[in-house]
Design a protein around this motif. Structure first.
Motif, mmCIF file in Angstrom:
data_model
loop_
_atom_site.group_PDB
_atom_site.id
_atom_site.type_symbol
_atom_site.label_atom_id
_atom_site.label_comp_id
_atom_site.label_asym_id
_atom_site.label_seq_id
_atom_site.Cartn_x
_atom_site.Cartn_y
_atom_site.Cartn_z
ATOM 1 N N GLN A 215 0.836 -1.207 0.000
ATOM 2 C CA GLN A 215 0.000 0.000 0.000
ATOM 3 C C GLN A 215 0.869 1.256 0.000
ATOM 4 O OE1 GLN A 215 -3.278 0.101 -0.222
ATOM 5 N NE2 GLN A 215 -3.784 2.164 0.354
ATOM 6 N N VAL A 216 1.839 1.315 0.892
ATOM 7 C CA VAL A 216 2.716 2.489 0.973
ATOM 8 C C VAL A 216 3.547 2.608 -0.307
ATOM 9 C CG1 VAL A 216 4.675 3.505 2.207
ATOM 10 C CG2 VAL A 216 2.770 2.522 3.483
ATOM 11 N N GLY A 217 4.075 1.488 -0.773
ATOM 12 C CA GLY A 217 4.860 1.503 -1.999
ATOM 13 C C GLY A 217 4.060 1.960 -3.202
ATOM 14 N N SER A 218 2.806 1.536 -3.278
ATOM 15 C CA SER A 218 1.975 1.952 -4.409
ATOM 16 C C SER A 218 1.633 3.434 -4.333
ATOM 17 C CB SER A 218 0.702 1.110 -4.491
ATOM 18 O OG SER A 218 -0.183 1.387 -3.441
ATOM 19 N N HIS A 219 1.473 3.972 -3.136
ATOM 20 C CA HIS A 219 1.215 5.413 -3.008
ATOM 21 C C HIS A 219 2.420 6.217 -3.481
ATOM 22 C CE1 HIS A 219 -2.707 5.837 -1.124
ATOM 23 N NE2 HIS A 219 -2.433 4.759 -0.420
ATOM 24 N N ILE A 220 3.603 5.795 -3.092
ATOM 25 C CA ILE A 220 4.814 6.493 -3.528
ATOM 26 C C ILE A 220 4.985 6.361 -5.045
ATOM 27 C CG2 ILE A 220 7.347 6.483 -3.385
ATOM 28 C CD1 ILE A 220 6.948 5.615 -0.409
ATOM 29 N N ALA A 221 4.765 5.162 -5.559
ATOM 30 C CA ALA A 221 4.930 4.926 -6.995
ATOM 31 C C ALA A 221 3.901 5.696 -7.814
ATOM 32 C CB ALA A 221 4.843 3.429 -7.288
ATOM 33 N N ILE A 222 2.661 5.786 -7.353
ATOM 34 C CA ILE A 222 1.651 6.531 -8.111
ATOM 35 C C ILE A 222 1.976 8.021 -8.101
ATOM 36 C CG2 ILE A 222 -0.082 6.933 -6.298
ATOM 37 C CD1 ILE A 222 -1.010 5.868 -9.770
ATOM 38 N N PHE A 223 2.548 8.516 -7.004
ATOM 39 C CA PHE A 223 2.984 9.904 -6.943
ATOM 40 C C PHE A 223 4.080 10.176 -7.974
ATOM 41 C CE2 PHE A 223 5.993 13.019 -5.128
ATOM 42 C CZ PHE A 223 5.178 14.134 -5.135
ATOM 43 N N LEU A 224 5.074 9.305 -8.016
ATOM 44 C CA LEU A 224 6.178 9.469 -8.965
ATOM 45 C C LEU A 224 5.717 9.293 -10.409
ATOM 46 C CD1 LEU A 224 8.975 7.582 -7.001
ATOM 47 C CD2 LEU A 224 8.650 10.058 -7.228
ATOM 48 N N THR A 225 4.808 8.353 -10.626
ATOM 49 C CA THR A 225 4.274 8.147 -11.972
ATOM 50 C C THR A 225 3.480 9.367 -12.428
ATOM 51 O OG1 THR A 225 4.126 5.791 -11.498
ATOM 52 C CG2 THR A 225 2.939 6.567 -13.401
ATOM 53 N N GLY A 226 2.717 9.952 -11.526
ATOM 54 C CA GLY A 226 1.962 11.154 -11.859
ATOM 55 C C GLY A 226 2.859 12.316 -12.239
ATOM 56 N N ILE A 227 3.957 12.478 -11.523
ATOM 57 C CA ILE A 227 4.923 13.518 -11.881
ATOM 58 C C ILE A 227 5.526 13.208 -13.248
ATOM 59 C CG2 ILE A 227 7.177 14.512 -11.296
ATOM 60 C CD1 ILE A 227 6.354 14.258 -8.360
ATOM 61 N N GLY A 228 5.837 11.932 -13.477
ATOM 62 C CA GLY A 228 6.385 11.543 -14.768
ATOM 63 C C GLY A 228 5.437 11.823 -15.917
ATOM 64 N N VAL A 229 4.145 11.557 -15.715
ATOM 65 C CA VAL A 229 3.147 11.811 -16.758
ATOM 66 C C VAL A 229 3.076 13.306 -17.085
ATOM 67 C CG1 VAL A 229 0.653 11.809 -17.202
ATOM 68 C CG2 VAL A 229 1.770 9.744 -16.357
ATOM 69 N N ALA A 230 3.287 14.132 -16.095
ATOM 70 C CA ALA A 230 3.209 15.576 -16.326
ATOM 71 C C ALA A 230 4.349 16.089 -17.203
ATOM 72 C CB ALA A 230 3.219 16.310 -14.992
ATOM 73 N N PHE A 231 5.461 15.376 -17.223
ATOM 74 C CA PHE A 231 6.635 15.865 -17.942
ATOM 75 C C PHE A 231 7.152 14.891 -19.002
ATOM 76 C CE2 PHE A 231 6.784 17.860 -13.727
ATOM 77 C CZ PHE A 231 6.726 19.186 -14.114
ATOM 78 N N VAL A 232 6.268 14.118 -19.610
ATOM 79 C CA VAL A 232 6.700 13.116 -20.589
ATOM 80 C C VAL A 232 7.287 13.776 -21.839
ATOM 81 C CG1 VAL A 232 5.124 11.325 -19.852
ATOM 82 C CG2 VAL A 232 4.398 12.923 -21.589
ATOM 83 N N PRO A 233 8.347 13.175 -22.382
ATOM 84 C CA PRO A 233 8.942 13.731 -23.590
ATOM 85 C C PRO A 233 8.258 13.277 -24.884
ATOM 86 C CG PRO A 233 10.300 11.946 -22.783
ATOM 87 C CD PRO A 233 9.188 12.135 -21.787
ATOM 88 N N ASN A 234 7.553 12.143 -24.837
ATOM 89 C CA ASN A 234 6.898 11.654 -26.056
ATOM 90 C C ASN A 234 5.701 10.771 -25.700
ATOM 91 O OD1 ASN A 234 7.910 9.004 -25.522
ATOM 92 N ND2 ASN A 234 9.829 9.563 -26.528
ATOM 93 N N TYR A 235 4.983 10.380 -26.722
ATOM 94 C CA TYR A 235 3.746 9.623 -26.532
ATOM 95 C C TYR A 235 3.996 8.224 -25.981
ATOM 96 C CZ TYR A 235 -0.711 7.437 -27.516
ATOM 97 O OH TYR A 235 -1.887 6.759 -27.387
ATOM 98 N N THR A 236 5.067 7.576 -26.403
ATOM 99 C CA THR A 236 5.362 6.216 -25.938
ATOM 100 C C THR A 236 5.561 6.176 -24.426
ATOM 101 O OG1 THR A 236 6.410 5.741 -28.063
ATOM 102 C CG2 THR A 236 6.893 4.247 -26.257
#
Length: 84
Positions: A39-60
């Protein structure tokens, strides 16, 4: 996404596919490593993934991160119901 409606539908479809995978794997992973850790790991990972989605360099990269995000969202939903 640059006026191509089909790409937005593919991103949404992969998010839903990730949710399906997360639903299948959530209980197996949580039984192996413990619900609180997952649960804790998924919360941290979803936070990091959300930041990553905000700054993606390409569609892939976007669709890969959306797939992972969908899986993590489902893990959080299932484990929240299991824990309390």
């Amino acid at each position: 996404m640059c006026g191509d409606d089909g790409l937005a539908e593919v991103a949404q479809m992969l998010t839903m596919a990730g949710m399906g995978l997360g639903a299948v794997l959530a209980s197996v992973v949580s039984d192996r490593y413990g619900r609180k850790v997952v649960q804790v790991g998924s919360h941290i990972a979803i936070f990091l993934t959300g930041i990553g989605v905000a700054f993606v360099p390409n569609y892939t990269v976007l669709i890969v991160l959306r797939f992972i995000s969908g899986a993590l969202q489902q893990v959080q939903a299932l484990l929240t119901n299991m824990i309390g």
